[in-house]
Design an enzyme around this catalytic site. Structure first.
Site, PDB file in Angstrom:
ATOM      1  CG  ASP A 264       0.886   5.019   3.263  1.00  0.00           C
ATOM      2  OD1 ASP A 264       1.702   5.844   2.813  1.00  0.00           O
ATOM      3  OD2 ASP A 264      -0.316   5.015   2.953  1.00  0.00           O
TER       4      ASP A 264
ATOM      5  CB  CYS B 241       1.210   9.703   0.814  1.00  0.00           C
ATOM      6  SG  CYS B 241      -0.074   9.302   2.023  1.00  0.00           S
TER       7      CYS B 241
ATOM      8  CB  CYS C 274      -3.041   8.011   6.329  1.00  0.00           C
ATOM      9  SG  CYS C 274      -2.467   7.812   4.629  1.00  0.00           S
TER      10      CYS C 274
ATOM     11  CB  CYS D 140      -1.000  -0.004   1.152  1.00  0.00           C
ATOM     12  SG  CYS D 140      -0.356   0.599   2.713  1.00  0.00           S
TER      13      CYS D 140
END
Length: 144
Positions: free
Chosen positions: A36, A59, A103, A34
């Site tokens: 992250d 990100c 996130c 993904c």
């Protein structure tokens, strides 16, 4: 995609970045699939999170959610930190775009993973206290 001023601030000036060499709780969540990965370090003394640092590969939203999560739990008791939710992370950042909600889930899970590690190091089973740690990013998308 529009980000709030707070998201931009925590992305461009992240708080509590780095490692704690003598951390007594370390949690890592996310995966390269993904994109992250969050690693959270905590130093617990007398039932309080005296210090917290993070390293995040991801990100801008992942960095911002990691940063705000550390701010929210620094100085908190373990019990208070365990109550941190992804919704609290989103609110503290004045919102996140729907595509970036995962996130905030990762930030919540990174805190719980570090606290679980802390309990494990104390010889205490963390599952009844911290719950299940979701390390698979597929679960992140269930929150969206």
């Amino acid at each position: 995609m529009l980000y709030s001023q707070k998201v931009m601030d925590h992305f461009t000036n992240p708080r509590n970045v780095g490692e704690i060499p003598d951390a007594n709780g370390i949690g890592e969540v996310g995966n390269a699939k993904c994109g992250d990965i969050m690693k959270m370090y905590i130093k617990v003394q007398n039932g309080k999170i005296e210090d917290v640092k993070f390293k995040t590969f991801g990100c801008g939203a992942a960095i911002a959610t990691s940063s705000i999560a550390t701010e929210l739990i620094k100085g908190a008791t373990i019990e208070e930190a365990l109550k941190l939710t992804n919704k609290a992370v989103i609110e503290a950042l004045d919102g996140l775009p729907p595509a970036k909600i995962h996130c905030s889930v990762l930030a919540e899970q990174a805190v719980k993973a570090a606290l679980s590690d802390y309990y494990t190091r104390q010889g205490i089973d963390p599952k009844p206290i911290a719950g299940e740690i979701v390390e698979d990013c597929e679960a992140c998308h269930l929150a969206e």
